[in-house]
Enzyme design. Structure first.
Site, PDB file in Angstrom:
ATOM      1  N   LYS A   1       0.846  -1.181   0.000  1.00 45.19           N
ATOM      2  CA  LYS A   1       0.000   0.000   0.000  1.00 45.19           C
ATOM      3  C   LYS A   1       0.886   1.237   0.000  1.00 45.19           C
ATOM      4  CE  LYS A   1      -4.330  -1.516   0.326  1.00 45.19           C
ATOM      5  NZ  LYS A   1      -5.398  -1.134  -0.621  1.00 45.19           N
TER       6      LYS A   1
ATOM      7  N   ASP B   1      -9.471  -0.896  -9.886  1.00 44.03           N
ATOM      8  CA  ASP B   1     -10.138  -1.294  -8.641  1.00 44.03           C
ATOM      9  C   ASP B   1     -11.273  -0.326  -8.336  1.00 44.03           C
ATOM     10  OD1 ASP B   1     -10.964  -2.075  -6.150  1.00 44.03           O
ATOM     11  OD2 ASP B   1      -9.099  -1.606  -5.124  1.00 44.03           O
TER      12      ASP B   1
ATOM     13  N   GLU C   1      -1.894  -1.207  -9.099  1.00 44.30           N
ATOM     14  CA  GLU C   1      -3.346  -1.141  -8.911  1.00 44.30           C
ATOM     15  C   GLU C   1      -3.816   0.295  -8.734  1.00 44.30           C
ATOM     16  OE1 GLU C   1      -6.763  -2.984  -5.879  1.00 44.30           O
ATOM     17  OE2 GLU C   1      -4.695  -3.707  -5.801  1.00 44.30           O
TER      18      GLU C   1
END
EC number: 5.5.1.1
Length: 385
Positions: free
Chosen positions: A171, A251, A226
């Site tokens: 992340k 996403d 992503e």
């Protein structure tokens, strides 16, 4: 033979606050606690179905919060559902969609509970209602989100040695761009040859930042990027997909079949992250997957950091996908400090094994849930970045 109608007797929504094993740092929020939104539907034949509509970071991730999901189910969905035929989940959900706008997470929780009840009634796993399993287990990635490079490397080493995960999603997006890139490259070097590294930016970058970072990630052999830019910037996502040397995954840009069709038509992603809650339910997620497969777009089984109910519901559906090239990230229960099942989900040899029993195939520990539910324990802990 047409099933004998069975009335829905009650719909109950429960907020369950569970601390996380460590702070989980995203570009939009830092989570120290996850609020599970559980739905329990009781039917006249004694069957009880459960579902989950958990989101991430309160209102930080999307337009629904745990509190709004509960209020909308209790106030609007439940009165309408009571008395409907539980043996016809599709008809019940069509009624909700016809009368209420949005509320994808709330609808997903209700639909999961209805399908769980119907699969139990038929004596089959929930996956059988979606064509049957192609696989009995799914690969599971682990998310590294402490924000500390050394700590993330140590954490990756531990779960790899335990044969729990060998794919790691980092992340990033909350720090300076160069710092994020250095963080990723350091972890990739530490794990090279043993684990695969992917990144999730959660929309934090501009298009030019994504291009700059993407080149460096390609040089470092990062496997996947992503949602690097804002979800609504489909044109930018297409440009990145065309330019990138690393596959781009959509996403937050995917809110169900309509978005999937638009993205697929534009070739604006290489991979779709399929999430049942974000798609408005199991049926919506199945349609997202079908669109991706028809467009030759790869699939990835995403998570909203759900607990055991949402996790295994997702796994039941993902097990039916003909292609699941990028595996899943159904690690949510492992991030929580409390177990809400009488028998935990089985994570072993880098995969999550699906249970064989009817419905979701799990048994909830309702005594534990009663102790953790919001009306006896206050305070989801979320820090906004």
């Amino acid at each position: 033979m047409i099933a004998t109608p069975v009335k829905i007797e009650s719909v109950e929504t429960i907020l369950v606050d569970v601390p996380t094993i460590r702070p989980h740092r995203l570009s939009v929020a830092t989570m120290n606690c996850q609020t599970l939104v559980l739905v329990r539907i009781r039917c006249a034949d004694g069957v009880v179905g459960v579902g989950e509509g958990t989101t991430i970071g309160g209102l930080a991730y999307g337009e629904e919060s745990p509190e709004s999901i509960k209020v909308n189910i209790d106030t609007y969905f439940a009165p309408l559902l009571k008395g409907l035929d539980a043996t016809r989940p599709g008809a019940a959900m069509a009624t909700l969609r016809g009368l209420f706008q949005g509320n994808r997470f709330a609808r997903s929780a209700v639909e999961t509970a209805l399908f769980d009840a119907q699969a139990q009634r038929l004596g089959v796993p929930l996956s059988e209602l979606f064509g049957g399993r192609i696989r009995d287990s799914v690969d599971v990635a682990w998310t590294l989100a402490s924000g500390d490079t050394t700590r993330d490397i140590d954490e990756a080493e531990r779960v790899f040695e335990a044969k729990r995960h060998r794919v790691f999603k980092l992340k990033i997006g909350s720090r300076a761009l160069a710092d994020d890139v250095a963080h990723v490259v350091a972890i990739q070097k530490a794990l090279q040859g043993r684990g695969e590294v992917r990144v999730d930016v959660n929309q934090a970058w501009t298009e030019s930042e994504a291009i700059w970072a993407g080149k460096r990630f390609a040089d470092a052999s990062v496997a996947l990027i992503e949602q690097p830019i804002a979800a609504e910037n489909r044109a930018g996502l297409k440009r990145l997909t065309d330019l990138a040397q690393v596959p781009i995954m959509a996403d937050e840009a995917l809110h169900g079949p309509a978005d999937a069709f638009a993205l697929a038509s534009a070739r604006a992603a290489d991979v779709f992250a399929v999430k049942i809650a974000q798609s408005g339910g199991l049926s919506g997620a199945a349609n997202v997957a079908a669109i991706a497969l028809a467009a030759n777009i790869d699939l990835y089984g995403g998570t909203m950091l759900e607990g055991a109910v949402g996790t295994i519901a997702s796994a039941q559906l993902f097990s039916t996908f003909g292609e699941l090239k990028w595996g899943t990230e159904l690690f949510g229960p492992l991030l929580l400090t409390e177990e809400i099942l009488t028998e935990p989900l089985r994570y072993e040899n880098f995969v999550l094994h699906l249970p064989q029993g009817p419905g979701l195939g799990i048994t909830l520990d309702w005594d534990k849930i009663d102790r953790l539910r919001r009306d006896t324990r206050k305070g989801a802990s979320i820090t906004m970045n």
